[in-house]
Design an enzyme around this catalytic site. Sequence first.
Site, PDB file in Angstrom:
ATOM      1  N   ASP A  27       0.807  -1.227   0.000  1.00  0.00           N
ATOM      2  CA  ASP A  27       0.000   0.000   0.000  1.00  0.00           C
ATOM      3  C   ASP A  27       0.830   1.262   0.000  1.00  0.00           C
ATOM      4  OD1 ASP A  27      -2.716  -0.648   0.083  1.00  0.00           O
ATOM      5  OD2 ASP A  27      -2.539  -1.289   2.162  1.00  0.00           O
TER       6      ASP A  27
HETATM    7  C1  BGC Z   1      -0.284   1.665   6.402  1.00  0.00           C
HETATM    8  C2  BGC Z   1      -0.210   0.411   5.628  1.00  0.00           C
HETATM    9  C3  BGC Z   1      -1.588   0.036   5.278  1.00  0.00           C
HETATM   10  C4  BGC Z   1      -2.293   1.159   4.575  1.00  0.00           C
HETATM   11  C5  BGC Z   1      -3.729   0.812   4.362  1.00  0.00           C
HETATM   12  C6  BGC Z   1      -0.972   2.714   5.610  1.00  0.00           C
HETATM   13  O1  BGC Z   1      -1.019   3.875   6.334  1.00  0.00           O
HETATM   14  O2  BGC Z   1       0.997   2.048   6.707  1.00  0.00           O
HETATM   15  O3  BGC Z   1       0.416  -0.605   6.335  1.00  0.00           O
HETATM   16  O4  BGC Z   1      -1.586  -1.071   4.449  1.00  0.00           O
HETATM   17  O5  BGC Z   1      -2.256   2.318   5.313  1.00  0.00           O
HETATM   18  O6  BGC Z   1      -4.284   1.505   3.299  1.00  0.00           O
HETATM   19  O1  IFM Z   2      -1.250  -5.364   1.458  1.00  0.00           O
HETATM   20  C1  IFM Z   2      -1.445  -4.498   2.534  1.00  0.00           C
HETATM   21  C2  IFM Z   2      -2.734  -4.878   3.192  1.00  0.00           C
HETATM   22  O2  IFM Z   2      -3.812  -4.727   2.314  1.00  0.00           O
HETATM   23  C3  IFM Z   2      -2.977  -4.068   4.421  1.00  0.00           C
HETATM   24  N1  IFM Z   2      -1.883  -4.158   5.321  1.00  0.00           N
HETATM   25  C4  IFM Z   2      -0.595  -3.805   4.747  1.00  0.00           C
HETATM   26  C5  IFM Z   2      -0.297  -4.576   3.495  1.00  0.00           C
HETATM   27  C6  IFM Z   2       1.014  -4.079   2.884  1.00  0.00           C
HETATM   28  O3  IFM Z   2       0.983  -2.722   2.617  1.00  0.00           O
END
Ligand code: BGC
Ligand code: IFM
Length: 812
Positions: free
Chosen positions: A483
């Site tokens: 993400d």
């Molecule tokens: C977090 C990620 C997460 C994402 C969700 C981010 O702020 O750091 O770990 O997957 O938000 O959209």
């Molecule tokens: O792939 C994502 C997941 O959808 C939400 N937690 C963090 C992951 C890596 O960014």
Amino acid sequence: MKFGHFDDEAREYVITTPATPLPWINYLGTEGFFSLISNTCGGYSFYKDAKLLRITRYRYNALPIDSNGKYYYIKDGDTIWNPGTMPSKTPVDSYECRHGMGYSRFISSKNGLEANLLAFVPVDASCEINRLVLTNHSDQEKQISLFSYVEFCLWNAMDDMTNFQRNLSTGEVEIEGSTVYHKTEYRERRNHYSFFTVNSDIDAYDTSRDEFLGLGNGNAFPDAVTEGKCRNSVASGWYPIASHQINLTLQPGESRELIFLLGYCENPQDQKWEAPNIINKAPAHALIERFSTEEQVAKAFDNLHAYWDQLLSRYTVKSHDPHVNRMANIWNQYQCMITFNMSRSASYYESGTGRGMGFRDSCQDLLGFVHLIPERARERILDIAATQFEDGSAYHQYQPLTKKGNLDIGSGFNDDPLWLIAAVSAYLKETGDFSILDEMVNFDNQKEKADTLYEHLHRSFTYTCTHLGPHKLPLIGRADWNDCLNLNCFSKEPGESFQTTGPSEGPVAESVFIAGMFVKYGKEFADISRLSGHEDLAEQAESAVADMYQTVLDAGWDGEWFLRAYDAEGKKVGSDECEEGKIFIEPQGFCVLAGIGVEEGLAEKALDSVKERLDTKYGVMILQPAYTHYYLNLGEISSYPPGYKENAGIFCHNNPWVSMAETVIGRGNRAFEIYKKTCPSYIEDISEIHRTEPYVYSQMVAGADAKFHGEAKNSWLTGTAAWTFCNLSQAILGVQPSYKGLTIDPCIPEDFGDFQLTRRFRDAMYYIDVVNPDHVQKGVQKVTVDGKDYDGCLIPFEAGKKEYHVTIHMGA
Ligand code: BGC
Ligand code: IFM
């Protein structure tokens, strides 16, 4: 250092001190009514949707941490104490919290009085039962007062935390005997309410928080408890609660059992707007009737046990490794169920007010859940697919109650569509139920736009084909699985949200990870197409997959490992050419899983590079070297300090990808070494370093660059649960569902020894014996089915045959 121990026989984790490094929680509930409960009785309840139908209130960022829950205060003379120790924190003489499958039990004692509190949600009712047994072990008569306490949330948990100008005037309750009804919002919606009751007469009650606690007081020592007298307050606005006061006299050796019930009720839809402005208590009365005696509650608890017995009997392992047995047979599967139910909505790290169900998250959760309750997996797949757009892209998240896509987050994560293929192929392999492909499913939840589920998969596949970048690799969009890899956000200013869409979304950044996914799940799409009579599309898909395979070799290989991506200016990400972030875990795991580079000898090289550059004693890091400063062309990933989260943390989610990739090339020793590093049971001994619950996976463990290397965060709701279960059950122990039957091809460490497995597959039971006299890591020399020699590791499923007795002889 440990703070408890596993009780495998009882399928419980026994916490022996309330002073765990963090709240160690459990989940109650299977379908509609859910509660989170910590080892000191903190937590909250909701119905179906942690944001929209929150039943009890929780305070985030609270001090002391985790200081709201369902509490019982015992006033024994001048001593006030609580079974789970919170919120009074009065030291108890003994304490034990047992988290089990869908229930938690607290056994503690003080001054000769024992409290045994059992909390669970029955499998088929929308309520939580708290059975409290008080026993006087002293040689004196005891006169005590017991006070219950729950604080109601005014339903929408987000609004409840913010909209005080309205909410302080809406609260309404009603008291009928021992039952407190919470009916805020009923006036307006007339469709739901909750209640808190006890199966005994009460001496007094309170429903106004201020009256019960005392103005300006916290909940540690409520005034009503200190004074031994509830006020019989009736809340009007402000802060509705429910508290019962029960005065008890217990002779030496005497016990008293009380059953408290927190229930949620809905009126039938058709009564919704015609009902007068009084609540329809019939559903509450019916619930109370069902769970008011000791026998009824014991029966409901037995049913919960039976429910889990049945579920966990679908896959069992008996090996020489107690950690493997415990994780595979109990906790890993349990966590798969919880992630299926919660997606990423409600944990002690997700507030339940933000993210609901994730498209990619829930699709992956299904991989570890589908064998447990295939029917619910089917329903979930159809819900997820209905949030897809016509062009194959998808809402990244959706709300569990409404099942509608989340407009704030929107779409644009270009890996999302392919995860739907992953989920559906897992379902088809598990069940053989190809009828799901013919189900008509809406696009974007709009009735007028619907097509078959098969067509949804086709659009998923096509989305990648039509979104290729300059190197013919898939465009990454806002991000892929990672993400925080926001490669198109090069023009974002500091302070701007990473999640916004708009002109700054450059179009050309590409992802090698999605390419790996496309090869893996593109092949699945081709198989599904062929098996469902779409031969032309199967061939087209195979040819697109072959092209992508070649593209990865041409543009996605960096020399010693797979490249991660190209940014919006065409610069490499995850290359030896980069100063930081030279190598990323995701493409190494996924490309090899997809079979890319196996024949060419690149897979081994890539995985050796992972071992050399990303390995630590606590697991494999997501990238190295960590980004030491913020990069405008990379986005959120470099916003984290080195070693945390996506910036070189140990992301537990993709450790199993690498472990599974090792099994693709037959290295069972290494696959298992990786498995062990993040496996909760294996690292129970370092709970003071790891800090989160030792019975479940966490999303992240701090990497080598972090100050607190080895410390975990974000326990429970993570794709790690499903992927590790797939890794252990399918790749390492080697029992893989396939379209035609079960394939059995283990890849284990040399010293793992023989093992036995039972596996329910469709409507048959497979009893599998694996023997490995030569101590090989991989390779099946001989297979027997029902005593007869058999050719190959795929044991076809035959309709009507209910039992298969299989022996797998591993050998060189
Ligand atoms: C977090 C990620 C997460 C994402 C969700 C981010 O702020 O750091 O770990 O997957 O938000 O959209
Ligand atoms: O792939 C994502 C997941 O959808 C939400 N937690 C963090 C992951 C890596 O960014």
